[in-house]
Each structure stands twice: as C-alpha cells, then as structure tokens.
Motif scaffolding. Sequence first.
Motif, PDB file in Angstrom:
ATOM      1  N   GLU A  19       0.830  -1.211   0.000  1.00 58.38           N
ATOM      2  CA  GLU A  19       0.000   0.000   0.000  1.00 58.38           C
ATOM      3  C   GLU A  19       0.863   1.259   0.000  1.00 58.38           C
ATOM      4  O   GLU A  19       0.504   2.268  -0.628  1.00 58.38           O
ATOM      5  N   VAL A  20       2.000   1.218   0.692  1.00 57.04           N
ATOM      6  CA  VAL A  20       2.922   2.353   0.681  1.00 57.04           C
ATOM      7  C   VAL A  20       3.449   2.584  -0.732  1.00 57.04           C
ATOM      8  O   VAL A  20       3.513   3.717  -1.215  1.00 57.04           O
ATOM      9  N   ALA A  21       3.833   1.506  -1.424  1.00 55.53           N
ATOM     10  CA  ALA A  21       4.355   1.632  -2.787  1.00 55.53           C
ATOM     11  C   ALA A  21       3.321   2.272  -3.706  1.00 55.53           C
ATOM     12  O   ALA A  21       3.643   3.157  -4.514  1.00 55.53           O
ATOM     13  N   VAL A  22       2.064   1.858  -3.580  1.00 52.52           N
ATOM     14  CA  VAL A  22       0.990   2.420  -4.404  1.00 52.52           C
ATOM     15  C   VAL A  22       0.787   3.895  -4.082  1.00 52.52           C
ATOM     16  O   VAL A  22       0.698   4.751  -4.982  1.00 52.52           O
ATOM     17  N   LYS A  23       0.703   4.216  -2.796  1.00 49.77           N
ATOM     18  CA  LYS A  23       0.444   5.594  -2.365  1.00 49.77           C
ATOM     19  C   LYS A  23       1.564   6.536  -2.794  1.00 49.77           C
ATOM     20  O   LYS A  23       1.307   7.628  -3.322  1.00 49.77           O
TER      21      LYS A  23
END
Length: 210
Positions: free
Chosen positions: A112-116
């Motif tokens: 989720e961090v990578a996407v955000k």
Amino acid sequence: MAPSEATEKWLAFAKRVQAIAQAGLTYAVNDYDTERYEELRAISVQILQELSGEEPQKIKNLFTNETGYQTPKVDVRAVVFQNNQILLVHEKLDNCWSMPGGWADVGYSPAEVAVKETREEAGLEVRPVRLLAVLDKKHHPHPPSPYHTYKIFILCKVIGGSLQQGMETQGVGFFDRNHLPELSLERNTESQVQFLFEYLDNPEKEAYFD
C-alpha cells in the motif's frame, strides 16, 4: 583502514550505543538506571557529532524522536518498468532522482505504501506485482545515516494516471539503464537500480535479501 571505513565503523558503534540506551530507558526500573542510559545516549550523540559536524541538538532530536524499544526503520520503494525503462522521480530535497517511495507509514502495508507513494510522487496508479528485494542499507554504498534501515523494493505495474510531479518532487520520468540521471544516494544507489533491471531481464528471478 580507509577514512570511509573508519566512519562507517564508528557510525555503527554510535547507532548501537543509542539502541542500547533507548532500550534501557524504556525498561529502566529506577533513577540510577535512567541516569546511566541517558549518559550512554549522550555518548552516542557525541560520537555522531564528531563524525558529521552537525549540531549536537539536531543529532539528539534525531535519536530521541521515538520511544520504546528501538527497531530498524523501513523504507519502501516502488519499482516500475515501462518500455525497458525504470520510473524515477526528481526529489526537491536534494535535487537528485530516486524510485518513488519513502518511510513506511503506520497503518499501511508495504504494498500500500508503494501504491500511495507512486501516486503522490509520480501521478501514476499502480498495482503491486511482487516483492523483489529486502536490503539492509548498511550493506550498500549509501551515505552515513543515523538510522539502521531496511529497504523494501516492490515491483509495480502501471494501471492508470499520468506522469506528474508531486509535493515533494519536481520532475518525473522513465530512464533506461545506460542513461540514468544523478541519483539520490540516500534513497537508492546505481548498483541497486542496475540490480533491479535484472528482474526486467529475468522475470522469474527469485526475490533477494541480505
């Protein structure tokens, strides 16, 4: 021992002493223990000040901005390939380039961090595909840092959006392996970027860790 090797050695000592001091302050049972662990923390600050030339208060703030048992910090980077090129963003902070990413946020998974971060820094919507690598920063040619950091690299696929800079970036683009811009070495090294291109050449390559 070369000066850089000596610096890295003493930096490791300072971080280890700080970790012991923070753990001791977390579990101290009396004022005597607290006093001794505060003294250890002061020694770690002094060592780092001698190495870096930074103001002692600035270093102390870095070392004391967290409480509880000290653990490594986690940096997450999105690895996005398109047309045999890798996505990089132009960082405002140091005017150099890096893969989208940053410190892991509480409440978010690494994916989720990578996407955000890719959406916020590069304007692209991506889907996490697989874990490529988990690296200990101390094993790679990054500049000295007061933190012990694990770096997580996640392969992502573009599913939407368009290239645009974000609040922390001043440019964004795709680059081939032979024409990389000046990299932000605090965030990623050329050897790491070149290593990640191996996953473009060999999609079946196993995830790497050190």
